[in-house]
Every structure is written in C-alpha cells, then in structure tokens.
Write a protein that holds these residues in place. Sequence first.
Motif, PDB file in Angstrom:
ATOM      1  N   PRO A 270      13.239  -8.766  -6.138  1.00  8.74           N
ATOM      2  CA  PRO A 270      12.509  -8.148  -7.248  1.00  8.74           C
ATOM      3  C   PRO A 270      12.295  -6.642  -7.050  1.00  8.74           C
ATOM      4  N   TYR A 271      12.205  -5.953  -8.177  1.00  9.56           N
ATOM      5  CA  TYR A 271      11.718  -4.571  -8.204  1.00  9.56           C
ATOM      6  C   TYR A 271      10.292  -4.642  -8.771  1.00  9.56           C
ATOM      7  N   ALA A 480       1.403  -4.730   5.620  1.00  7.83           N
ATOM      8  CA  ALA A 480       0.980  -5.237   4.314  1.00  7.83           C
ATOM      9  C   ALA A 480      -0.291  -4.542   3.842  1.00  7.83           C
ATOM     10  N   LEU A 481      -1.150  -4.186   4.781  1.00  5.00           N
ATOM     11  CA  LEU A 481      -2.407  -3.532   4.406  1.00  5.00           C
ATOM     12  C   LEU A 481      -2.222  -2.044   4.127  1.00  5.00           C
ATOM     13  N   THR A 482      -1.289  -1.430   4.842  1.00 14.62           N
ATOM     14  CA  THR A 482      -1.149   0.023   4.699  1.00 14.62           C
ATOM     15  C   THR A 482      -0.054   0.413   3.714  1.00 14.62           C
ATOM     16  N   ASP A 483       0.751  -0.554   3.283  1.00 17.74           N
ATOM     17  CA  ASP A 483       1.861  -0.265   2.383  1.00 17.74           C
ATOM     18  C   ASP A 483       1.343   0.137   1.006  1.00 17.74           C
ATOM     19  N   PRO A 484       1.662   1.366   0.541  1.00 19.67           N
ATOM     20  CA  PRO A 484       1.195   1.756  -0.792  1.00 19.67           C
ATOM     21  C   PRO A 484       1.769   0.860  -1.879  1.00 19.67           C
ATOM     22  N   GLY A 485       2.922   0.247  -1.591  1.00 18.25           N
ATOM     23  CA  GLY A 485       3.532  -0.655  -2.562  1.00 18.25           C
ATOM     24  C   GLY A 485       2.613  -1.807  -2.903  1.00 18.25           C
ATOM     25  N   SER A 486       1.850  -2.271  -1.937  1.00 19.52           N
ATOM     26  CA  SER A 486       0.986  -3.413  -2.219  1.00 19.52           C
ATOM     27  C   SER A 486      -0.221  -3.005  -3.069  1.00 19.52           C
ATOM     28  N   ARG A 487      -0.544  -1.720  -3.073  1.00 17.70           N
ATOM     29  CA  ARG A 487      -1.608  -1.266  -3.988  1.00 17.70           C
ATOM     30  C   ARG A 487      -1.048  -0.907  -5.358  1.00 17.70           C
ATOM     31  N   THR A 674       6.344  -9.487 -12.525  1.00 20.54           N
ATOM     32  CA  THR A 674       7.130  -9.200 -11.316  1.00 20.54           C
ATOM     33  C   THR A 674       6.355  -8.320 -10.342  1.00 20.54           C
ATOM     34  N   ALA A 675       5.334  -7.604 -10.837  1.00 20.46           N
ATOM     35  CA  ALA A 675       4.566  -6.718  -9.949  1.00 20.46           C
ATOM     36  C   ALA A 675       3.857  -7.507  -8.863  1.00 20.46           C
ATOM     37  N   GLU A 676       3.671  -8.801  -9.102  1.00 20.02           N
ATOM     38  CA  GLU A 676       2.975  -9.624  -8.107  1.00 20.02           C
ATOM     39  C   GLU A 676       3.929 -10.168  -7.043  1.00 20.02           C
ATOM     40  N   LEU A 677       5.217  -9.947  -7.228  1.00 20.86           N
ATOM     41  CA  LEU A 677       6.179 -10.566  -6.309  1.00 20.86           C
ATOM     42  C   LEU A 677       6.327  -9.762  -5.028  1.00 20.86           C
TER      43      LEU A 677
END
Lengths: 837, 456
Positions: A270-271, A480-487, A674-677
């Motif tokens: 996913p994107y 996972a905590l520091t990844d800006p992608g997860s925010r 898809t943003a949740e993937l």
Amino acid sequence: MFRLFCVSFISSSIFLVPHASAQTIPRDDEAKIDFFERKVRPIFASHCNNCHSANTNSKGGLRVDDRNGLTVGGNRGPAIVPGEPGKSLLVQAIRKTGSKLKMPPDHDLTEQEIADITTWIKNGAAWPKVRVPAAIGRPNPQYEKLRKEHWAWQPIDGTKWKSLAATQRDAQWARDDIDRLVLAQLQAKKIAPVNDADRATLIRRVTFDLTGLPPSPKKVADFVNDETASAFAKVVDRLLGSVAFAERWGRHWLDVARYGESTGSGRNLPYPHAWRYRDYVIDSFNADKPYDQFVREQIAGDLLPAKTAEQRDAQLIATGFLVLGVKDVNQRFKVRFIMDNVDEQIDTVTRAFLATSASCARCHDHKFDPIPTADYYALAGIFTSSDHCAGLRNKMGGGGLDYYDPSLLLTLTNVSVGVKSADPSLEARIAHARAEFEKAKAEFDKIFQKPAGKQLNADGKPKQMIARLAMTQKEKELLALTDPGSRGTVALGVRDAKVVGDTEIRIRGEAEKLGPTVPRGFLSLIHVPDVGKINPSQSGRLDLANWLASPKNPLTPRVMANRIWKHLFGQGIVSSMDNFGVTGDLPTNPELLDHLALRLMDNGWSVKKLIRAIVLSRTYQLGYDAPKEHLAIDPANTLHWRHSQRRLDAEEIRDAMLAVAEKLDRSRPVASPTAELKVIEMRNNGPEAKRIEDEAIKSNRRSVYLPLVRGLTPRPLEVFDFAEQGFVTGKRDTTIVAPQALYLLNDSFVRQQSQALAARLLKTPGAADTELIQLAYRLTLGREANGKEMERAKFFLGDVESRLRDETPTTKLDARTTAWGVFTQALLASAEFRYVR
Amino acid sequence: MFSSMSPLSRRQWLRTTAAGFGQVALAGMLAAQERRTTRDPQNPLAPRESHFPVKAKRIIFCFMEGAMSQLDTMEHKPTLQRSNLRTGPGGGVLTASKFRFAQHGQTGTWMSNLLPNMSRHVDKFCWLRGLHTDTPAHPQAVIQLHTGVANASLVRPSIGAWLLYGLGTENQDLPGYITVNPSPNFGGATNYGSAFLPAHYQGTRINDAGQMANLRSPISNSLQRRQLDLIQGMNRDFAGQPGASEQVDGVIQSFELAFRMQDRVPALLDISREPQAVQDMYGVRPGPQGSFARQCLMARRLSEAGVRFVEITQSGWDHHSNLHQGLINQTSMVDRPVAALLTDLERRGLLDDTLVLFGSEFGRMPTQQGPDGRDHNITGYPMILAGAGVKAGYSYGATDEVGTHAVEGRMHMTDLHATLLALMGLDHEQLTYRYGGRDFRLTDVAGRVVTEIIDS
C-alpha cells in the motif's frame, strides 16, 4: 569506466562525438580480458553462479556475473575494489580469513583459483566491454524532417484559426469563435448543425459533464422556467463554482496520473499517504489553479518557492504524481529498480503532458517519432538525480515491513487533516522503547561472535540469533513510534538526490549495460525557446517543469485543451488522447485545437474559463438528433453537427444512484482506508483486502474518494470500465458486457439504492401513485414520464404488488415497498439512466 | 491494428448486433464455423478468422503455482541420483531425489511414484523439457508466465485476453476466459487482466466453490423476469428515439444474456450434477484438499461448453524446506484430478480440440537448500502439454545431466507463448494491438514457434 565516448552538448539537440583514442582497446587490456575469460570467469561459473547471478536469487543481493554487480556489491557493500585486492570483500570471503564471511560455504577454492582472482582484481578487474551500437548518437535525417513537418511539434499558430473563423463572420448561428471554426468545417461538407437541445436535456448534460452528478428536479425546473438571457450561464457558473466540479475534473486528472493507492505488480504494497495527492488534485481544480502552475508543481513542487508552509506542503504532495505508479519492489537489483521506476516516470510524464511515448527510446531510437535514445537518457538523468520517495525500497523475497523505508518519505510541516493527534504519553513511550532497544542491543553485542553466543538454545538455534531477533523486534517498536509515517505527517513524492548528475545510456535498455553519458536535457522533438539549460547543482526537474509549462511549448497546451474538449464532447479533436506522435490520429479540426490551446494560455491557463467558453458555445448546446443525410456524410460526428450521446463513467453511475436515493454523502473523507494500512504486502484474499473492500462497500461518499488499491477496484467501478491504473489513461473504454447487466440486476449496492429511492418516494405525504411515478422519472431521468410510460409503470406496480401479496414474503418489507423497489431498480438499470445526450 | 472502433451504420449494426459475451438473437446464424476477418466493434467477441489452421480450439492451463520440483516428480536424472552430496556445477551440494522413478507407457517415460495416476497418461504427453525464464522470484515469474513481460512494473494483457482478442469466443453465452481460484498475490488481477485491451477481454474470476459475482437474483425468478421486461421496454423506447446511441441495442442484448447466464452458469459450475462415479474419479471432496479436484471437474465442464481459456490453480509448491512431505501432500491433491481430467476429456472426444498445459512458473534446483529443500531454477525446467495439436508421447528439449540448465531444445517463456498462440491458430507476430502509438504483442519483440512439437 565504460564511457567509450565523451559527449558535447550543442544547442538544444544532443550529439555524441566519438573520442578518437577510446575507440580501440589497448593490447594490454586485451590480455587482461583474456586472463579474465580463461581463468576467472570459469571460477565464478562453477563455484558462485548458482547463488549469485541474475539467474538465481542473488543471495545477499550480490551477483558475480556482472562487473557492476561486484563493484556495487550486495548488502555488505562492494565485493571488489578494482586494483585493491586487500580491500576486496570477495578476497576475504574466498580466503575465509574473516570470522563470518566464508565462500563458497560448502567447500574451498584451490590456492591457484584464489591467486587468479586476486591477480585479476589487482590488475583492475578487467571485464569485456559492452558493445555500444554504432547507431547511438548518429544523427537521423528522417528525425530532422519529422521535427520540421509533423503537425503536433510545430508552434501553435495564432493566425490560421483567425482566418478560418473570419470566413464565418456573418454566420448568425455562431456565438463564439469555437462555433465559427466548427461551422467552417460543416460548411465545407455542406451539412448544417441540427437544432439546439431542449433545456431539460441541456441541464442534465452540463450537470453531468461538469460535476458528474444529475441535476435535481428543482434545478431542472428552475432552468426550464428561467427566461432571462443569462439563464444557462448562471447554471454553468454555479456548477463551475461547486466542489463537485473539482471532484469530477480532478478524477479526470487522476486517470491521467494513473492514480493508485498501492504498488500493484508482483508484491502489492500500500501507499498509505497517496490520498494526499488525490486531495491536492481536487483542491487544485477547485481553486482553478493555472494549469502551467499545476504542471510545475507536480514535476518540481519541492524546488519551487513557497510563501507559506501550507503552500510548501501542497507542492511537496504534488510531486506524488511522479511516484504513484506501479512498482516492482521485489526486484533484486537496485539498479534495475531505479531504472524501471525512472522509465515509469518518463512514460507517465511524456504521455500525460506531451501525449508522447518516449519510453520506446529506452532500448532503441524511437521507431516512429524523433526521439533518440540519447534524449531518453537525457531525461533519465533528471530522474536518477531525484530520490524516489514512495516509502519503499527494493528487496527480493521480503516479508513484513522489509520493503518499508520511512527515510524515503517527504516530511510535511503544517498539515492537520489526516494527522493522528499527538499522544501525550508519546515522549515517555519513545524513551521507554529506546531504552528497551539499547538494552537488547547491549545483550546482543555482549555475546555476538563469542562462545556464549554460539551456544545453542533449547530449540537448537544459536543464542546470538535469538538475541538478534529480540534486538530487531525492539528496533521495530522504536521505529513505529518515531516514524513520521505513522503519524501521517508525510507525503509521497520526490526530492533532489544528494548526488545529482548526468547518467549513461543503457545499451538495449539493460540497466547494467552502461554506454556513453549524456547531459541532462529535454526531448529534442520540439523546440522551446527561452528555456535555459539544466541547473547543474539541481536534479533538473525545475528546468524540466519550466520547459513543460512554457507557453512556447506547443504540446502542453494542445494536449490539455484536447483533454478538456474530450470530456465535454466524448471524443478529442485528436482522438488518440495520449499520442500526438506520428502513429497518433490527426486533429479533426487543427485550427480549433490551436484556438483552444491559445485561449487556455491567454486566460492565464485557467481550466474553468476554457470549460466555460466551450459549454457556452452553441456547438456544445446542440441537440442529439441524427438525420440520415448527416449520418451518411459523417457517421461518427467528428465534425460536431450534433451532440453525441455518451455513457456515464463508472463513478457517475454510482454517484447518480446514491444521489437520487438521497444517500450521497457529499463530504470529503479524512484520508483513505488505505491510510490505516501497514506497508506490508497485501493479498487479495487477506484481512486487509477484506477491510478495504468492506470500507468501499459501506461508503456512501463520491466515488472519487473510494479506496483505490491496485487489483482491488471496487465492484461498482470495475464493472463500468474504470481507468486502468497501470498507465496514463486519457480515454476509458466503454464496453457493454453481461456482467454490467448482472450487476444492475443483482448487486446489493444497486438494490439498496433502489429501495432507498422507493422509500424516499413513498414517504411523500398524500401523493398519488401517478405523482410518485413522475417524481421517480424526474429524479432518475431528468424528465416527465409520457402517457405510455405512465400506464406501463402503473400496470407494473399494480401487477407486482398483487403477485407479491400472494407470495410468501422473503423480506420484512411490505408488498408495496418491495414493488416500488423493483420498479425504481428498473429505472436505475435502464439504459437511459446511464446515457446523457 | 484494431485500436479504434470505427462507427457503423445503423443497418450494419442491426444486422450484427450483440454485446458482451455474446450474440443473442443471431447466435444460430453465427455458428462456430463462421469466422470473420474484420472486427465488429459492437461484437468484439464474435468468433474470428485465425491466422493459421486451428490445432486447438481451447486451452486448460493447470497452473502449479510456487514451482513444483521437477526433479522429484517428472525429470529423471540418473547422474543426479548417483551424485548425492557432491558439489554440483556452479556450486552448491547436489541432492538426489528421495522418490523412486520408474518407466511408464510405451514411451518408457520416467515418472516418480509421486504421480502414479498421471503416469498412466505419459504416452499422451508432449514434454517441453528445456524451458527457461528471466526472474527467479515468484512474483515476476508468475506475471511473466501470464503476460509475457519480464519487467513486472509494466502492466500488460494476459495470454487469455490475447486469445479472446485474437479469436473471439465459441460460446457466446459464457465468458470466454475463466480463471478459477487465481493467486491472490504475485500480480493478482494482472495475471488475468486485459491491461490496455478493452475490458471485455479480461478473465472472469470464480472461486473453487464455483461462485461468480452477481449471479444470484435477490428476487424470485418470475418477478425478475417481469422487472427485466420493464427495463427492456424502456430500453427499446430509448433505442427507438431519433439519434439514439447504437450502444443501446447492445445494452438490450446484454440484459437478455445476463438473464440466461444467471440460469446457465451456476448450473454449469455445479459439479454435484456430475454422476457420482465421475466425481469419484476426480477425487472430488469438500475443503482445501479437494480444491484442485473440483477445479479440474469445473474446467472440463467449462471447456466442454466452449470456454476458450480456462486456468485452474494449485498453489503451495514453494518447497525451500519441507520438500519431502510437502511434495507428498501436494501431489496427492493434483495427481488424481489431472489424470481424471485427461481421461474424461479423452472419453468425450474433447482432447482432440482441447489442449492441456500443466506446469509452474519455473522449476527447482538439483542442489539442496537447507536440510530438506530446493531453491528456484529458471535456467531449465519442464512443462507438459497434452491433447489437441501436439505430438503425443514426444519429448522436446533437455537439461544437463543433473538438471540445472536447459541445453537442448531451449524454449524461453516467450517461445512457449508463441507456440501456444500458434496451436490456437494465431501468429504471435500478427496478433498486435496499438496502444499509445505502438503495436504491442504478447511476445514483444521475441518468440519462436516451436514447430517441432506440433502434430501435423
């Protein structure tokens, strides 16, 4: 090292000049190559190739059947350093001097074999040179001729259309130069335009064309009863000012941008941030962003000045255009991954903006259009100088998050939509995770390569392996905590690479086979004056953007004007939307095309203004009648003597059903499902795919907002010829197949909307059935039922209702509601519902 | 070649009208024999004239996704058997097969005891033993097998879509291209997609329980017929208006066909209608263990009904580890159904015009991987053809003595595609589609028809 030629850059076209001294291979080199062929290559072939070649899975990312493969090396870095056997990992590996790296794993090479490899590296690691085809760089006289003659590459003509329009100066029928240019052609063929469309037809047509939605019965009535001269202009301005316009026309652009929310290809990842580009496109059409600026932002938004942080973010998101394509992340070789992605970018950019297929020139000079291979690699250098930030890296056979690389994402500074609120305890959790990771790392370091680490655990695995797994796990948790992608504060797109520069021609398109280097530049098939050379300190995308969006570029405005015309008339003036080249179709009305292109630019590249001018023309407002004599002369209506009917697009069909059922949710969703993937491979039958499909089924929003994971196209879009997401789509197919009928008869979505429409009708207080039938017709078909239709509908409803009373009920609905649902479904399934004329 | 659809005159249209899967009113007139050379844009799936004499009318592809180990099933290599644990050419430790090979049939073909039922059919087989492909990774190789491209970031039409485009379909009431239980990954829908070919050429997916989307009417049949009559009444009125789109006639046809499909297709896919003895022959049973048996029986029923290209899939062959037990499990699910399919097709005379293709995206190495596994091998591996158009009891090509590289009768994936098209009557160099200014082919710029295997 493989540069057999040096290169000079002359004016706008590129010539490759052979360098005299490089043409013959010195005898000394011949001996070295002979040594390689006799002594070294056989060692690789018999001891290494089974694990480390292009034919096998290239363990550790290393291949030994290619010199670049050795010098670039695998996961551990370069395997050889030519001239320096002491620094070459390969020598360490075959000598088995290191503690870990020992190759081949199951036996030893002989002393002689090791000595031969060492000698070979010491002497520069000679390898047979790639043969550069003689044709590369040779001027092609046919190309010169085509550049001067082919219509699309000539400057836009500001005079021809004027003289043609002048021939119709006195024509009463014409309201606009558009009409005069159409009329001139009709006169030449001696056919007259048919009558104007009636008002109910016209408002249904323009409402679908501009917004992708049907007009409400009230809007139809208002227009039909508005006797002022500006009645239609008012309608048009209202539609152009609506967000629905941007959603419809933004979707047209998303077709061109081959928009998708995953990589597709062999491993579908996913994107999760692609939706930001979707919203950017819709916002751009809503704001009527000048098209030249829209082009520049998508190519080089990151390099353009920005007044505000919001603008800067939007411009970064715009560059998502370049990276949203299909990608093969399972590609083993980084150089192929890079060059395949570059190829996808060149294909998309040249088709989308220039209606030109430059990607043919990846392997050889273009067979039809004057695009030499050198031009292709001049463009390629611009893209190899840019980081491809889709959050992904290549890897073969990866699992889990292996493909995810958050360092390849663009950081946004000022977005709020789609951002997960900062967790107040986040700081503390990060600190905790960091401590955990440090601890696990310390434990691993303590035993790694020590006897304690080699001790076996209860399950038979070495303790250091267990410790490594524990450490990796803690690292993942920290990431996972520091990844800006997860925010969510990131976007897909491009940025200039740390090292920018020109790239080499790849012989026959093979990524590893390097030919001469060519300076970065643009396609030589058109001449765009006043555009400077590539800025050597940047990737060159900004210069490319300016070249594409220059008013002197004859293709960019013509291609966009043609796209706009197509969406209003069903066919382009050039019917091959994405190919204006030699093999493409000729414009049916070249003067009209140039007129529209000029008008687009003269109005500050305003898309809305051009659309407004076209729909206010008399040509657009023609009726759909088709006299036999006209059909005999121009059966396909290429001359526009009438308005051709068109089938609604998949989105329009779905959205119209929701609209008439009063179920359409007009709001824009925050982000996308898809943003949740997680960036993990998706299977079409896995739980993530199921969730995405469920979200799509559940959604009552406009179709442009449905999740668009490649390979998981929502059913209502799939059945009606949704755009192929694998490449630029300027024109969708219109097929008529039985699965469409099956969908309309049996799909639960259609049934739900029919029942909702029936419920809507039946709740009208005190209305007689005849009134309800009229209302149903007005809602679904934008017109009144005639006498025959009324009788048929009444009979149908009565008949079905009485039969249902005799049957055992299958639903909780009463017979009347069910009968009306069956009736309204028939309206939604009818051909008239999905054709506009 | 056929990229743009030229508009037809209305009369011409009315004469030939049809839609989607088929022609309705005039189905009888357009018998399978009648083929035309020009493409009717309103009826793109009508049978078409072939380029060559037709050897096979339809194909059943039994796809063993994941790469079945040929060296433990159907490639007997005495040298490998003698060289257990020796270093192999190119590195690695050779590992002999633990399964027993024996000769079968009049041809004396070697097969391992993992495939006892298929072994009874060896005299029907036409072996391709020198295949090779480009990428030793499943995702790319599966995509290449189905669409011809080695660069998996390019989306191209699948082979079934090319066949429909080239030949049309025999049974106008059914989809011409059906894929049962396709891979949910490794390209997914790309492997049965139509890419730039119009959507009516794409494969129709059904699951291994024989279910297809939107086939079940939510209301009673008689009520739906009434509803359909209303829809068709409205459609005819609409089509009869001056200046109406010719496409509306196609819409009318598509509804009639859809209504009949609702009735016919579930019946066709309902294998419980087969006699018990036939179901037993295939080994039909519920659950994943019986998946491939059900697919084989569905494939026979679909081919018999005239579906041009049917693909059925058994995945799970990727034995990097657990090779021994894994192969026992996997072959137990495919051996009997495939043998039954061949027997059944033969009994019904269908093998004369139906071609069966059996195989994987690539093969496996003669060397060991871990204690009980084999890695991928793209440099030499076999596939089996049987039935229409190919020489029976014939073997083409060979790998070296341990089975690593194809050394004789080498056939690239592209050559396989060219040959399959030729068997179906299509010249892979003539079967082109113009997209974006270029004529595309399934075989791109390569491909050799391996005439040696064609039964003349």
